[in-house]
Design a protein around this motif. Sequence first.
Motif, PDB file in Angstrom:
ATOM      1  N   VAL A   1     149.935  23.056  13.327  1.00  0.00           N
ATOM      2  CA  VAL A   1     148.626  23.640  13.664  1.00  0.00           C
ATOM      3  C   VAL A   1     148.753  25.148  13.818  1.00  0.00           C
ATOM      4  CG1 VAL A   1     146.782  23.733  15.385  1.00  0.00           C
ATOM      5  CG2 VAL A   1     147.761  21.523  14.731  1.00  0.00           C
ATOM      6  N   ARG A   2     149.802  25.601  14.489  1.00  0.00           N
ATOM      7  CA  ARG A   2     149.996  27.040  14.677  1.00  0.00           C
ATOM      8  C   ARG A   2     150.002  27.786  13.348  1.00  0.00           C
ATOM      9  NH1 ARG A   2     153.722  30.921  14.169  1.00  0.00           N
ATOM     10  NH2 ARG A   2     155.386  29.552  13.408  1.00  0.00           N
ATOM     11  N   CYS A   3     150.609  27.181  12.333  1.00  0.00           N
ATOM     12  CA  CYS A   3     150.755  27.835  11.023  1.00  0.00           C
ATOM     13  C   CYS A   3     149.569  27.575  10.091  1.00  0.00           C
ATOM     14  CB  CYS A   3     152.041  27.344  10.353  1.00  0.00           C
ATOM     15  SG  CYS A   3     153.554  27.745  11.258  1.00  0.00           S
ATOM     16  N   TRP A   4     148.593  26.804  10.530  1.00  0.00           N
ATOM     17  CA  TRP A   4     147.486  26.404   9.664  1.00  0.00           C
ATOM     18  C   TRP A   4     146.577  27.599   9.357  1.00  0.00           C
ATOM     19  CZ3 TRP A   4     147.798  21.434   8.040  1.00  0.00           C
ATOM     20  CH2 TRP A   4     146.737  20.929   7.269  1.00  0.00           C
ATOM     21  N   PRO A   5     146.080  27.694   8.128  1.00  0.00           N
ATOM     22  CA  PRO A   5     145.137  28.781   7.823  1.00  0.00           C
ATOM     23  C   PRO A   5     143.944  28.765   8.776  1.00  0.00           C
ATOM     24  CG  PRO A   5     145.836  27.697   5.808  1.00  0.00           C
ATOM     25  CD  PRO A   5     146.385  26.872   6.945  1.00  0.00           C
ATOM     26  N   GLY A   6     143.651  29.923   9.337  1.00  0.00           N
ATOM     27  CA  GLY A   6     142.520  30.039  10.249  1.00  0.00           C
ATOM     28  C   GLY A   6     142.841  29.747  11.697  1.00  0.00           C
ATOM     29  N   ALA A   7     144.071  29.345  12.010  1.00  0.00           N
ATOM     30  CA  ALA A   7     144.414  29.060  13.405  1.00  0.00           C
ATOM     31  C   ALA A   7     144.359  30.342  14.232  1.00  0.00           C
ATOM     32  CB  ALA A   7     145.797  28.437  13.501  1.00  0.00           C
ATOM     33  N   VAL A   8     143.876  30.217  15.453  1.00  0.00           N
ATOM     34  CA  VAL A   8     143.817  31.325  16.406  1.00  0.00           C
ATOM     35  C   VAL A   8     144.750  30.979  17.561  1.00  0.00           C
ATOM     36  CG1 VAL A   8     142.338  32.694  17.921  1.00  0.00           C
ATOM     37  CG2 VAL A   8     141.428  31.796  15.764  1.00  0.00           C
ATOM     38  N   ARG A   9     145.592  31.928  17.929  1.00  0.00           N
ATOM     39  CA  ARG A   9     146.589  31.679  18.970  1.00  0.00           C
ATOM     40  C   ARG A   9     146.380  32.638  20.127  1.00  0.00           C
ATOM     41  NH1 ARG A   9     153.143  31.889  17.937  1.00  0.00           N
ATOM     42  NH2 ARG A   9     153.780  30.496  19.649  1.00  0.00           N
ATOM     43  N   SER A  10     146.540  32.146  21.338  1.00  0.00           N
ATOM     44  CA  SER A  10     146.329  33.006  22.494  1.00  0.00           C
ATOM     45  C   SER A  10     147.496  33.981  22.662  1.00  0.00           C
ATOM     46  CB  SER A  10     146.111  32.171  23.757  1.00  0.00           C
ATOM     47  OG  SER A  10     147.301  31.510  24.148  1.00  0.00           O
ATOM     48  N   ALA A  11     147.285  34.982  23.482  1.00  0.00           N
ATOM     49  CA  ALA A  11     148.155  36.149  23.510  1.00  0.00           C
ATOM     50  C   ALA A  11     149.304  36.055  24.504  1.00  0.00           C
ATOM     51  CB  ALA A  11     147.323  37.397  23.825  1.00  0.00           C
ATOM     52  N   HIS A  12     149.410  34.977  25.273  1.00  0.00           N
ATOM     53  CA  HIS A  12     150.439  34.973  26.306  1.00  0.00           C
ATOM     54  C   HIS A  12     151.834  34.859  25.697  1.00  0.00           C
ATOM     55  CE1 HIS A  12     152.736  34.211  29.900  1.00  0.00           C
ATOM     56  NE2 HIS A  12     151.691  34.684  30.569  1.00  0.00           N
ATOM     57  N   PRO A  13     152.774  35.723  26.103  1.00  0.00           N
ATOM     58  CA  PRO A  13     154.098  35.710  25.491  1.00  0.00           C
ATOM     59  C   PRO A  13     154.930  34.472  25.774  1.00  0.00           C
ATOM     60  CG  PRO A  13     153.656  37.849  26.497  1.00  0.00           C
ATOM     61  CD  PRO A  13     152.581  36.908  26.958  1.00  0.00           C
ATOM     62  N   GLN A  14     154.502  33.647  26.720  1.00  0.00           N
ATOM     63  CA  GLN A  14     155.304  32.467  27.056  1.00  0.00           C
ATOM     64  C   GLN A  14     154.499  31.166  27.067  1.00  0.00           C
ATOM     65  OE1 GLN A  14     157.427  31.512  31.093  1.00  0.00           O
ATOM     66  NE2 GLN A  14     158.690  33.037  30.042  1.00  0.00           N
ATOM     67  N   ALA A  15     153.191  31.223  27.235  1.00  0.00           N
ATOM     68  CA  ALA A  15     152.402  30.011  27.471  1.00  0.00           C
ATOM     69  C   ALA A  15     151.197  29.926  26.538  1.00  0.00           C
ATOM     70  CB  ALA A  15     151.949  29.952  28.922  1.00  0.00           C
TER      71      ALA A  15
ATOM     72  N   PRO B   1     163.088  39.186  20.765  1.00  0.00           N
ATOM     73  CA  PRO B   1     161.906  39.752  20.099  1.00  0.00           C
ATOM     74  C   PRO B   1     160.660  39.602  20.966  1.00  0.00           C
ATOM     75  CG  PRO B   1     163.154  38.366  18.587  1.00  0.00           C
ATOM     76  CD  PRO B   1     163.734  38.146  19.953  1.00  0.00           C
ATOM     77  N   ALA B   2     159.847  40.629  20.976  1.00  0.00           N
ATOM     78  CA  ALA B   2     158.568  40.545  21.684  1.00  0.00           C
ATOM     79  C   ALA B   2     157.703  39.468  21.048  1.00  0.00           C
ATOM     80  CB  ALA B   2     157.854  41.888  21.644  1.00  0.00           C
ATOM     81  N   TYR B   3     156.938  38.799  21.875  1.00  0.00           N
ATOM     82  CA  TYR B   3     156.036  37.762  21.365  1.00  0.00           C
ATOM     83  C   TYR B   3     155.064  38.335  20.348  1.00  0.00           C
ATOM     84  CZ  TYR B   3     152.074  34.505  21.368  1.00  0.00           C
ATOM     85  OH  TYR B   3     151.052  33.666  20.995  1.00  0.00           O
ATOM     86  N   ASP B   4     154.950  37.632  19.220  1.00  0.00           N
ATOM     87  CA  ASP B   4     153.992  37.978  18.175  1.00  0.00           C
ATOM     88  C   ASP B   4     153.236  36.700  17.829  1.00  0.00           C
ATOM     89  OD1 ASP B   4     152.632  38.498  15.777  1.00  0.00           O
ATOM     90  OD2 ASP B   4     154.181  39.846  15.042  1.00  0.00           O
ATOM     91  N   PRO B   5     151.946  36.613  18.127  1.00  0.00           N
ATOM     92  CA  PRO B   5     151.220  35.361  17.885  1.00  0.00           C
ATOM     93  C   PRO B   5     151.240  34.919  16.435  1.00  0.00           C
ATOM     94  CG  PRO B   5     149.704  37.168  18.374  1.00  0.00           C
ATOM     95  CD  PRO B   5     151.083  37.661  18.685  1.00  0.00           C
ATOM     96  N   ARG B   6     151.519  35.827  15.522  1.00  0.00           N
ATOM     97  CA  ARG B   6     151.525  35.465  14.103  1.00  0.00           C
ATOM     98  C   ARG B   6     152.811  34.777  13.686  1.00  0.00           C
ATOM     99  NH1 ARG B   6     150.725  41.399  12.022  1.00  0.00           N
ATOM    100  NH2 ARG B   6     152.385  41.543  13.614  1.00  0.00           N
ATOM    101  N   VAL B   7     153.937  35.121  14.300  1.00  0.00           N
ATOM    102  CA  VAL B   7     155.221  34.646  13.785  1.00  0.00           C
ATOM    103  C   VAL B   7     156.106  33.962  14.820  1.00  0.00           C
ATOM    104  CG1 VAL B   7     155.232  36.382  11.972  1.00  0.00           C
ATOM    105  CG2 VAL B   7     156.368  36.883  14.137  1.00  0.00           C
ATOM    106  N   SER B   8     155.892  34.165  16.112  1.00  0.00           N
ATOM    107  CA  SER B   8     156.772  33.553  17.114  1.00  0.00           C
ATOM    108  C   SER B   8     156.634  32.037  17.082  1.00  0.00           C
ATOM    109  CB  SER B   8     156.431  34.082  18.511  1.00  0.00           C
ATOM    110  OG  SER B   8     156.673  35.456  18.613  1.00  0.00           O
ATOM    111  N   ARG B   9     157.736  31.361  16.828  1.00  0.00           N
ATOM    112  CA  ARG B   9     157.704  29.902  16.752  1.00  0.00           C
ATOM    113  C   ARG B   9     157.528  29.308  18.148  1.00  0.00           C
ATOM    114  NH1 ARG B   9     159.624  27.052  12.503  1.00  0.00           N
ATOM    115  NH2 ARG B   9     160.503  25.485  13.911  1.00  0.00           N
TER     116      ARG B   9
END
Length: 273
Positions: free
Chosen positions: A116-130, A97-105
């Motif tokens: 923290v990743r799943c916390w309300p309001g968390a912002v995740r960077s866009a890199h598919p691997q890092a 699956p392509a990286y999705d910052p919302r759901v990729s574990r």
Amino acid sequence: MNPSPVSGPLCTRDSLAADLRAAGAGPGRTLLVHSSLASLGWVAGGPVAVVRAFLDVLGPEGTLVVPTMTGDNSDPAEWGNPPVPEQWWPAIRDVIPAYDPRVSRSFGMGVIAETVRCWPGAVRSAHPQASFAALGPRAREVSDGHAPDSLFGESSPLARLEEAGAHVLLLGVGFDVCSCFHLAEYRVPHPLEDVSFAARTEAGRTWTTVRVPATDADDFPALGAAFEADRPAAVRHGMVGAAVTRLFPLAEAVAYAEQWLPAHRTTPHPHPA
């Protein structure tokens, strides 16, 4: 047969917050945390209590940052833990699956980081691997602009954390997982390697390969030990529950690594996924 009793100490949200303050975490800090839940003892409330304790200590002006990397989104030809049959490689490349910052574990980052990743309001960077995830007023500043060809370089959250005057907290883990040293690797002469992953683009899911500086954490324990020995005032030691902590300025650690790596390393040997 009676089950084995749990091992302590007993940690609560309040006790963890008190320990974090004593270890040097304080209001308003921008804090990159590498962590092990198991190192703390028995935590009432599990990783949620740990994250709440961090937020209590950092306060509304502080920002909590964690690694949420997805090393399993990679070329199966490089997998060694375990390896997969070569005849599977093309099919795996087609269906990861392509990286999705919302759901990729996250992969191998620990349950506190995943919380923290799943916390309300968390912002995740866009890199598919890092990728990194952040909570707090600087979360967007830290996470934005993470370029595909800059896993740990100038267009990564590590560089933004350096600019923000962030500190690193190693919570029950060692320098072997200290991701900020990778920023130094990007800044010193290094061989290049190809890194591949499934990414989302305007054209849809694509299998993407970028050429980047090769990274290798094998000598990070030695690098960290030298940093502690040569810069004793920079590294503050503490205890949170049963976990040993190290707190230090990210920029100082990166600057030290930029000098240490060329003097002590020859060719890196990247880990298989």
